[in-house]
Design a protein around this motif. Structure first.
Motif, PDB file in Angstrom:
ATOM      1  N   ALA A 183     -49.097   6.833 -62.013  1.00 63.21           N
ATOM      2  CA  ALA A 183     -50.468   6.744 -61.108  1.00 63.21           C
ATOM      3  C   ALA A 183     -51.367   5.594 -61.779  1.00 63.21           C
ATOM      4  O   ALA A 183     -51.339   5.415 -62.976  1.00 63.21           O
ATOM      5  CB  ALA A 183     -51.074   7.952 -60.626  1.00 63.21           C
ATOM      6  N   ASP A 210     -45.723  13.325 -55.280  1.00 66.42           N
ATOM      7  CA  ASP A 210     -45.241  12.034 -55.890  1.00 66.42           C
ATOM      8  C   ASP A 210     -46.400  10.831 -56.112  1.00 66.42           C
ATOM      9  O   ASP A 210     -46.843  10.402 -54.978  1.00 66.42           O
ATOM     10  CB  ASP A 210     -44.172  11.481 -55.437  1.00 66.42           C
ATOM     11  N   VAL A 211     -46.959  10.826 -57.307  1.00 66.54           N
ATOM     12  CA  VAL A 211     -48.190   9.919 -57.497  1.00 66.54           C
ATOM     13  C   VAL A 211     -47.726   8.483 -57.836  1.00 66.54           C
ATOM     14  O   VAL A 211     -48.730   7.563 -58.103  1.00 66.54           O
ATOM     15  CB  VAL A 211     -49.312  10.364 -58.613  1.00 66.54           C
ATOM     16  N   LEU A 255     -51.950  12.147 -64.868  1.00 69.93           N
ATOM     17  CA  LEU A 255     -51.245  11.482 -63.758  1.00 69.93           C
ATOM     18  C   LEU A 255     -50.843  10.047 -63.930  1.00 69.93           C
ATOM     19  O   LEU A 255     -49.788   9.506 -63.577  1.00 69.93           O
ATOM     20  CB  LEU A 255     -52.589  11.193 -63.028  1.00 69.93           C
ATOM     21  N   PHE A 300     -50.815  16.805 -54.848  1.00 71.34           N
ATOM     22  CA  PHE A 300     -50.660  15.353 -54.469  1.00 71.34           C
ATOM     23  C   PHE A 300     -49.332  14.825 -54.527  1.00 71.34           C
ATOM     24  O   PHE A 300     -49.024  13.687 -54.041  1.00 71.34           O
ATOM     25  CB  PHE A 300     -51.213  14.556 -55.805  1.00 71.34           C
ATOM     26  N   ILE A 341     -55.749   6.282 -57.814  1.00 69.97           N
ATOM     27  CA  ILE A 341     -56.532   7.695 -57.804  1.00 69.97           C
ATOM     28  C   ILE A 341     -57.802   7.529 -58.665  1.00 69.97           C
ATOM     29  O   ILE A 341     -57.746   6.843 -59.525  1.00 69.97           O
ATOM     30  CB  ILE A 341     -55.653   8.800 -58.760  1.00 69.97           C
ATOM     31  N   ASP A 343     -56.116   6.118 -52.833  1.00 69.90           N
ATOM     32  CA  ASP A 343     -55.219   6.802 -52.102  1.00 69.90           C
ATOM     33  C   ASP A 343     -55.557   8.357 -52.232  1.00 69.90           C
ATOM     34  O   ASP A 343     -55.581   8.994 -51.346  1.00 69.90           O
ATOM     35  CB  ASP A 343     -53.726   6.692 -52.627  1.00 69.90           C
ATOM     36  N   ILE A 344     -56.198   8.590 -53.460  1.00 76.20           N
ATOM     37  CA  ILE A 344     -56.283  10.043 -53.463  1.00 76.20           C
ATOM     38  C   ILE A 344     -57.896   9.860 -54.316  1.00 76.20           C
ATOM     39  O   ILE A 344     -57.972   9.123 -55.544  1.00 76.20           O
ATOM     40  CB  ILE A 344     -55.440  10.666 -54.765  1.00 76.20           C
ATOM     41  N   LYS A 376     -49.803   5.410 -57.014  1.00 73.92           N
ATOM     42  CA  LYS A 376     -50.841   5.783 -55.998  1.00 73.92           C
ATOM     43  C   LYS A 376     -52.004   5.135 -56.935  1.00 73.92           C
ATOM     44  O   LYS A 376     -52.307   5.529 -58.162  1.00 73.92           O
ATOM     45  CB  LYS A 376     -50.940   7.183 -55.792  1.00 73.92           C
ATOM     46  N   HIS A 387     -50.822  18.917 -58.890  1.00 72.47           N
ATOM     47  CA  HIS A 387     -49.357  18.285 -58.772  1.00 72.47           C
ATOM     48  C   HIS A 387     -48.809  18.687 -57.594  1.00 72.47           C
ATOM     49  O   HIS A 387     -48.377  17.942 -56.688  1.00 72.47           O
ATOM     50  CB  HIS A 387     -48.656  18.902 -59.878  1.00 72.47           C
TER      51      HIS A 387
END
Ligand SMILES: C[S@@+](CC[C@H](N)C(=O)[O-])C[C@H]1O[C@@H](n2cnc3c(N)ncnc32)[C@H](O)[C@@H]1O
Length: 279
Positions: free
Chosen positions: A95, A70-71, A90, A68, A76, A141-142, A74, A65
């Protein structure tokens, strides 16, 4: 007494087939069995688990958390994301999450968990090293993988290359796993901080494959433990493999036992690598 495999035999066999193949095929079959029931025994029904996660998704994510941020919105990817609890947390935070894992049992539990939590996740059942080309889309993004993952590979390069392929040029990769000092070097005994004793019994540079009970066995009703083969990597090998993939390492943090201030104080328990794609 744990039985050690002769690495050279397995590695030679690997060379006749594709990289990592022998170990991965045998591990895959094992992970596909019994998993759903093991998760119910460990976390409760998907409905019970979803209720718990929904109350505090940030808490479940722990270090993830803070890394990362603010997800919301995003994209992921959670590689080897198991029963989907991180993915669901998430998704609850907004996300758009995809999990890759080769266990059908994990997928069933994860999708039931997502449904019970009122969120959608995508779950791809595949060996991470055999993801279809269209999945290696460089637009996440992640991309993250964590807690009991790297030891499944007899070569880290193909796995790091998959991460490299998946992340967007502005994205981040996060790899979090158990610290090799704890997994390779130190043996500990005693269940309270007061009586706990540690000994250096391992060989940090040991490269052999280790046969172990599959990790969900303690929650399974099956008496006979399933076995997996593990290669325990040194921190140097891990960092080098991330760098060799072309990813740029932004940080390597070594973490103590995060669940207690006194239990195993002073011993590194986990590590987290954050990396970006080089331009
Ligand atoms: C110990 S779990 C990882 C923990 C997980 N991140 C969590 O938070 O619960 C390891 C997972 O890796 C999966 N796995 C192992 N080797 C794999 C591979 N080559 N491809 C895809 N999944 C794999 C297993 O099915 C299992 O779910």
């Amino acid at each position: 007494m744990e039985e050690k495999l002769d690495t050279s035999e397995v590695m030679n066999f690997n060379n006749l087939n594709s990289e990592n193949k022998v170990v991965i095929d045998s591990n895959e079959e094992i992970w596909n069995k019994e998993t759903y029931n093991a998760w119910v025994n460990r976390f409760g029904t998907p409905e019970e688990a979803a209720e718990r996660i929904s109350k505090n998704p940030e808490g479940l994510l722990s270090i993830l958390h803070s890394k990362f941020g603010d997800v919301r919105g995003k994209k992921i990817m959670n590689l080897m994301g198991s029963n989907g609890n991180k993915a669901v947390a998430l998704a609850l935070l907004g996300a758009q999450v995809t999990v890759v894992d080769f266990s059908e049992g994990n997928k069933s539990y994860a999708l039931d968990l997502a449904k019970a939590a009122g969120v959608k996740i995508e779950y791809i059942v595949s060996d991470v090293l055999k993801l279809p080309k269209e999945q290696l889309s460089s637009n996440y993004d992640i991309v993250f993988a964590e807690m009991g993952i790297l030891h499944y590979f007899t070569d880290l390069a193909p796995f790091m290359n998959v991460i490299y392929e998946l992340i967007d040029k502005k994205g981040i990769a996060l790899i979090r796993d158990f610290h090799p000092i704890s997994t390779k070097l130190i043996s500990s005994r005693g269940s309270t901080a007061k009586v706990r004793k540690h000994k250096v019994t391992g060989d940090y540079f040991d490269t052999s494959l280790e046969e172990k009970d599959v990790s969900y066995h303690k929650y399974s009703e099956n008496d006979e433990p399933k076995k997996v083969f593990l290669r325990r990597w040194t921190l140097g090998e891990i960092v080098t493999s991330v760098a060799a993939s072309g990813l740029v390492i932004k940080s390597l943090e070594e973490e103590p036992n995060l669940s207690s201030e006194v239990f195993d104080k002073g011993i590194p328990k986990t590590f987290t690598i954050v990396a970006e794609k080089s331009l």
